[in-house]
Design an enzyme around this catalytic site. Structure first.
Site, PDB file in Angstrom:
ATOM      1  N   HIS A 327       0.837  -1.184   0.000  1.00 17.75           N
ATOM      2  CA  HIS A 327       0.000   0.000   0.000  1.00 17.75           C
ATOM      3  C   HIS A 327       0.879   1.244   0.000  1.00 17.75           C
ATOM      4  O   HIS A 327       2.011   1.216   0.504  1.00 17.75           O
ATOM      5  CB  HIS A 327      -0.928   0.015   1.220  1.00 17.75           C
ATOM      6  CG  HIS A 327      -2.005   1.039   1.149  1.00 17.75           C
ATOM      7  ND1 HIS A 327      -1.856   2.314   1.642  1.00 17.75           N
ATOM      8  CD2 HIS A 327      -3.255   0.993   0.609  1.00 17.75           C
ATOM      9  CE1 HIS A 327      -2.964   3.003   1.417  1.00 17.75           C
ATOM     10  NE2 HIS A 327      -3.824   2.227   0.800  1.00 17.75           N
ATOM     11  N   ASP A 385      -7.964  -5.036  -0.220  1.00 15.30           N
ATOM     12  CA  ASP A 385      -8.400  -5.836  -1.361  1.00 15.30           C
ATOM     13  C   ASP A 385      -8.162  -7.327  -1.173  1.00 15.30           C
ATOM     14  O   ASP A 385      -8.794  -8.141  -1.854  1.00 15.30           O
ATOM     15  CB  ASP A 385      -7.686  -5.372  -2.631  1.00 15.30           C
ATOM     16  CG  ASP A 385      -8.049  -3.953  -3.008  1.00 15.30           C
ATOM     17  OD1 ASP A 385      -9.249  -3.655  -3.068  1.00 15.30           O
ATOM     18  OD2 ASP A 385      -7.140  -3.143  -3.239  1.00 15.30           O
TER      19      ASP A 385
END
Length: 449
Positions: A327, A385
């Site tokens: 991320h 996700d």
């Protein structure tokens, strides 16, 4: 057709012959590609009160990893989720109020707000027939963007930029977008999948999560636990700061003085991109690939070596990526991934998805180790996700809706940031680009050969 392809080939060759930008030039000139600083932090582009995304501390000028936090209007999202499960209630509407107005609603404010949303779930007369059925789309995100833009034509004051008018438009879009999504999906089923379509009217007294499941499913049935899990996903996707691509796109358009419908459609268009909102679909494709190629789902060594082959572009889709890992902000942990893993486990085993859940948890545990061994000491962690796609699959939702559900979750955040941009920033966003072209003399048409 052959001539057309030949022409396109020629045009592409002509473009490539005259255009090239070496990525190293960006580094040499100090250009922040992707608006990222050399240490991976984002270039500071604005101020916001809406949301804070915390993934590291700056200690003596050094980016220092820490467990992640997602903070909505000063409140840690973990506290919000805890309240939702302790009190056993749907909380997405409360979070939407919090993002829009900056404080938690009273009981009466919340009931009034839910009633307003419920009242505005219906679409204008003949909207479904004229806008959705007559012009179907194979991609629901495009149809949602077109639907939002079409609502402009049904608004008596679409361009008025008063706070009252933007708030009215925002609440209307927050309420209507789930209905647009489900109807667009039903038409897509009929036209492109050659399956039956069915339209269910909204039922009074339901949360947004319940409304989606009821109107999506043919039998209109769902369990309380299923709706709570969808509500949880929506809460965790509701906002992620002003710098994520879709929110920034919405703010950029808002800074020009354009209308609400254009700004929100821009957010949808941005979110459609697989580098932003479509990542959980790639996670599910990766999961199916791992299931096919790993024999023992309990063997960490075998899973670890397969992940290593993926990073080396020898397995998976050969991209070198492990989807759902890494991320831009979070380093040691993404709180959204942790919350989803914790709350999805029981339903996963109950619905027969225990192996899938186990594999994803193995990826979460082992991928950072493999990245460290293969790439160095960079800190990576699972992101939201990794688990959201599995939850949608567990709920029986089509992959066509994975990214649209993200948009429905995020629209309240987009609206909050749009209002903030219009009311307080009030200056057009206009960054600079360095021109690299060389000067050349204009040559008359006769001289060009």
């Amino acid at each position: 057709m052959a001539n057309e392809l030949h022409s396109l080939e020629y045009l592409c060759d002509e473009y490539l012959k005259n255009n090239y930008i070496d990525p190293e030039t960006s580094e040499r000139l100090g250009v922040r590609r992707g608006l990222r600083n050399p240490d991976g932090t984002g270039v500071l582009a604005g101020l916001t009160n809406v949301c804070d995304v915390v993934g590291y501390d700056m200690i003596n000028g050094v980016r220092t990893p820490r467990d992640g936090q997602l903070i909505y209007r000063g409140i840690d999202v973990e506290d919000i989720v805890h309240a939702a499960y302790t009190e056993d209630r749907f909380i997405f509407e409360e979070v939407t109020w919090l993002l829009l107005f900056g404080s938690l609603p009273t009981a009466s404010q919340l009931e009034d707000f839910k009633a307003i949303i419920e009242e505005r779930r219906g679409l204008p007369e003949n909207f479904v027939e004229d806008i959705i059925i007559r012009s179907p789309s194979p991609n629901i995100m495009n149809k949602m963007a077109r639907g939002v833009l079409a609502l402009y034509s049904y608004d008596e004051q679409p361009d008025l930029l008063t706070l009252e008018n933007i708030m009215r438009q925002s609440v209307t879009l927050i309420a209507a977008l789930p209905t647009i999504m489900v109807n667009a999906y039903q038409v897509k089923r009929r036209v492109y999948d050659k399956k039956s379509m069915y339209f269910h009217m909204p039922k009074p007294g339901q949360s947004t999560a319940e409304h989606i499941l009821r109107t999506y499913r043919a039998d209109r049935k769902f369990t309380h636990e299923e709706a709570k899990l969808l509500d949880l996903c929506m809460v965790l996707h509701a906002d992620h700061g002003g710098g994520n691509n879709s929110t920034f796109a919405c703010r950029v358009l808002s800074s020009t003085g354009t209308d609400t419908y254009s700004a929100i459609a821009a957010g949808i268009g941005s979110l459609k991109g697989p580098k932003h909102g479509g990542a959980n679909i790639k996670v599910m494709e990766m999961l199916d690939d791992i299931k096919t190629n790993v024999r023992d789902y309990n063997d960490d060594t075998e899973i670890k070596e397969y992940l290593r082959r993926m990073i080396r572009k020898q397995a998976g889709d050969r991209s070198g990526l492990i989807y759902g890992i890494g991320h831009a902000v979070y380093t040691l942990s993404d709180p959204r991934a942790v919350i989803l893993r914790t709350n999805a486990k029981s339903l996963a085993y109950e619905k027969g998805f225990g192996d899938e859940f186990k594999l994803l948890y193995a990826v979460e545990r082992l991928a950072p180790i493999v990245f460290a061994e293969e790439k160095g000491s960079k800190n990576v962690c699972a992101n939201v996700d990794l688990y959201s796609g599995l939850i949608y699959r567990m709920l029986g939702l089509s992959t066509d809706l994975y990214t649209p559900l993200f948009a429905i979750s995020r629209i309240g955040g987009w609206c909050a940031h749009r209002i903030e941009e219009v009311v307080f920033a009030n200056r057009i966003i206009r960054p600079a680009y360095k021109y690299l072209g060389v000067r050349q003399r204009y040559v008359s048409l006769e001289e060009r050969g």
